[in-house]
Design an enzyme around this catalytic site. Structure first.
Site, PDB file in Angstrom:
ATOM      1  N   GLU A  46       3.618  -8.567   8.463  1.00 42.41           N
ATOM      2  CA  GLU A  46       3.832  -7.116   8.553  1.00 42.41           C
ATOM      3  C   GLU A  46       4.710  -6.598   7.406  1.00 42.41           C
ATOM      4  O   GLU A  46       5.144  -5.452   7.421  1.00 42.41           O
ATOM      5  CB  GLU A  46       4.465  -6.741   9.902  1.00 42.41           C
ATOM      6  CG  GLU A  46       3.691  -7.229  11.123  1.00 42.41           C
ATOM      7  CD  GLU A  46       2.207  -6.879  11.042  1.00 42.41           C
ATOM      8  OE1 GLU A  46       1.875  -5.712  10.767  1.00 42.41           O
ATOM      9  OE2 GLU A  46       1.379  -7.789  11.250  1.00 42.41           O
ATOM     10  N   PRO A  74       0.822  -1.220   0.000  1.00 44.48           N
ATOM     11  CA  PRO A  74       0.000   0.000   0.000  1.00 44.48           C
ATOM     12  C   PRO A  74       0.857   1.272   0.000  1.00 44.48           C
ATOM     13  O   PRO A  74       0.360   2.356  -0.282  1.00 44.48           O
ATOM     14  CB  PRO A  74      -0.804  -0.104   1.302  1.00 44.48           C
ATOM     15  CG  PRO A  74      -0.734  -1.530   1.713  1.00 44.48           C
ATOM     16  CD  PRO A  74       0.560  -2.074   1.167  1.00 44.48           C
ATOM     17  N   ARG A 128      -2.963  -8.566 -20.659  1.00 41.46           N
ATOM     18  CA  ARG A 128      -3.961  -8.363 -21.726  1.00 41.46           C
ATOM     19  C   ARG A 128      -3.528  -7.289 -22.723  1.00 41.46           C
ATOM     20  O   ARG A 128      -4.129  -7.157 -23.781  1.00 41.46           O
ATOM     21  CB  ARG A 128      -5.343  -8.059 -21.145  1.00 41.46           C
ATOM     22  CG  ARG A 128      -5.445  -6.760 -20.389  1.00 41.46           C
ATOM     23  CD  ARG A 128      -6.801  -6.598 -19.730  1.00 41.46           C
ATOM     24  NE  ARG A 128      -7.878  -6.301 -20.663  1.00 41.46           N
ATOM     25  CZ  ARG A 128      -8.016  -5.166 -21.316  1.00 41.46           C
ATOM     26  NH1 ARG A 128      -7.127  -4.189 -21.158  1.00 41.46           N
ATOM     27  NH2 ARG A 128      -9.014  -4.965 -22.139  1.00 41.46           N
ATOM     28  N   ASP A 171     -10.790   0.269 -24.601  1.00 42.87           N
ATOM     29  CA  ASP A 171     -11.323   0.279 -23.246  1.00 42.87           C
ATOM     30  C   ASP A 171     -11.422   1.645 -22.623  1.00 42.87           C
ATOM     31  O   ASP A 171     -10.775   2.582 -23.033  1.00 42.87           O
ATOM     32  CB  ASP A 171     -10.420  -0.538 -22.327  1.00 42.87           C
ATOM     33  CG  ASP A 171     -10.302  -1.951 -22.807  1.00 42.87           C
ATOM     34  OD1 ASP A 171     -11.303  -2.468 -23.292  1.00 42.87           O
ATOM     35  OD2 ASP A 171      -9.205  -2.497 -22.697  1.00 42.87           O
TER      36      ASP A 171
HETATM   37  N1  4HQ Z   1      -0.668  -5.613   0.951  1.00 43.39           N
HETATM   38  N2  4HQ Z   1      -1.493  -3.050  -2.935  1.00 43.39           N
HETATM   39  C1  4HQ Z   1       0.282  -6.031   3.193  1.00 43.39           C
HETATM   40  C2  4HQ Z   1      -1.548  -4.742   0.290  1.00 43.39           C
HETATM   41  C3  4HQ Z   1      -1.295  -4.239  -1.079  1.00 43.39           C
HETATM   42  C4  4HQ Z   1      -2.035  -3.224  -1.732  1.00 43.39           C
HETATM   43  C5  4HQ Z   1       0.510  -6.235   0.361  1.00 43.39           C
HETATM   44  C6  4HQ Z   1      -0.958  -5.985   2.327  1.00 43.39           C
HETATM   45  C7  4HQ Z   1       1.704  -6.279   1.284  1.00 43.39           C
HETATM   46  C8  4HQ Z   1       2.491  -6.940   3.463  1.00 43.39           C
HETATM   47  N3  4HQ Z   1      -0.354  -4.608  -1.944  1.00 43.39           N
HETATM   48  N4  4HQ Z   1       1.341  -6.801   2.588  1.00 43.39           N
HETATM   49  N5  4HQ Z   1      -3.075  -2.538  -1.255  1.00 43.39           N
HETATM   50  O1  4HQ Z   1      -2.543  -4.366   0.861  1.00 43.39           O
HETATM   51  O2  4HQ Z   1      -0.471  -3.877  -3.055  1.00 43.39           O
END
Ligand code: 4HQ
Length: 246
Positions: free
Chosen positions: A115, A88, A153, A168
């Site tokens: 984590e 994230p 794609r 698209d």
């Molecule tokens: N995670 N976009 C926590 C995500 C995520 C997202 C991936 C959760 C990494 C450790 N990854 N782990 N949103 O939520 O890519």
């Protein structure tokens, strides 16, 4: 194009890429997905891949050594491979990013669990961090699948000639117009008559107006970014004036 996915849960990938369009693309050798179990790269006899965080706190952190060895293995035949960590904290993934990545020949996708991964793995081995959206997943696996789907794609030959990636939403910066198929009348709700008219110019104009209407109502941010023609501006004025229902 090759995708290497580094994960602690290889089983999650067994079905999604065997189906439909991507399954066919892999069979046709247009792309190749290797699922790599990070646990196989742990050196100790119990194959430990996570540990408690220095400084305390909840949860577990993925250890750097198995990640380092897995990435080095994936890169070994191809130093040009581009390595991405799904988090994230990364740059938001969008259609433009999908297009940029589709011109690479080899992506390595690192999926974190718990984590996340030891910061040194990110500093030393990751070229780019990407987020698929502002929400928290239980791991990076589903994010990697989303990315692979959107990128593959766009590869030449993956979509049939009947489909087109260029057509698209987002490629045009507008949301798509509504689609209908048989029956003409479903429980009293009929298909818009114009679509049965055979007048291709009139249909194209109706569809453009519906796309503009829908984008204005649902994603005004996209409309602001879109390059609109004179005709589009005219249609938008009609939409606002006529109070067309959305
Ligand atoms: N995670 N976009 C926590 C995500 C995520 C997202 C991936 C959760 C990494 C450790 N990854 N782990 N949103 O939520 O890519």
């Amino acid at each position: 194009m090759r995708f290497d996915v580094l994960t602690l849960f290889p089983g999650m990938f067994s079905s999604p890429f065997q189906e439909s369009i991507l399954g066919r693309a892999i069979q046709k050798d247009l792309m190749d997905i290797r699922i790599i179990n990070v646990r196989d790269f742990a050196l100790d006899k119990h194959q430990v891949v996570d540990d408690t965080p220095y400084g305390g706190g909840q949860g577990m952190v993925m250890k750097v050594e198995p990640i380092a060895r897995a990435i080095e293995w994936a890169r070994s035949e191809d130093p040009s491979a581009w390595t991405i960590y799904l988090t994230p904290q990364g740059t938001p993934f969008d259609q433009e990013k999908a297009r940029t990545l589709s011109s690479r020949s080899h992506l390595i996708l690192l999926c974190g669990r718990y984590e996340g991964v030891d910061e040194r793995a990110r500093e030393m081995f990751i070229n780019e961090e990407i987020s698929i959206g502002d929400y928290v997943l239980t791991g990076g696996e589903l994010a990697a699948m989303v990315m692979i789907d959107a990128v593959s794609r766009l590869l030449p030959g993956v979509l049939g000639s009947a489909q087109s990636a260029e057509d698209d939403s987002f490629t045009n910066a507008l949301l798509e117009y509504p689609q209908y198929t048989r029956p003409f009348d479903f429980e009293g709700r009929c298909v818009p008559e114009i679509l049965l008219s055979g007048n291709h110019a009139a249909i194209a104009l109706w569809r453009r107006k519906e796309a503009l209407k829908r984008t204005a109502a649902r994603r005004p941010d996209l409309l602001a970014k879109a390059r609109l023609t004179r005709k589009d501006e005219e249609l938008l004025e009609e939409i606002l004036r006529g109070g067309d229902r959305v």
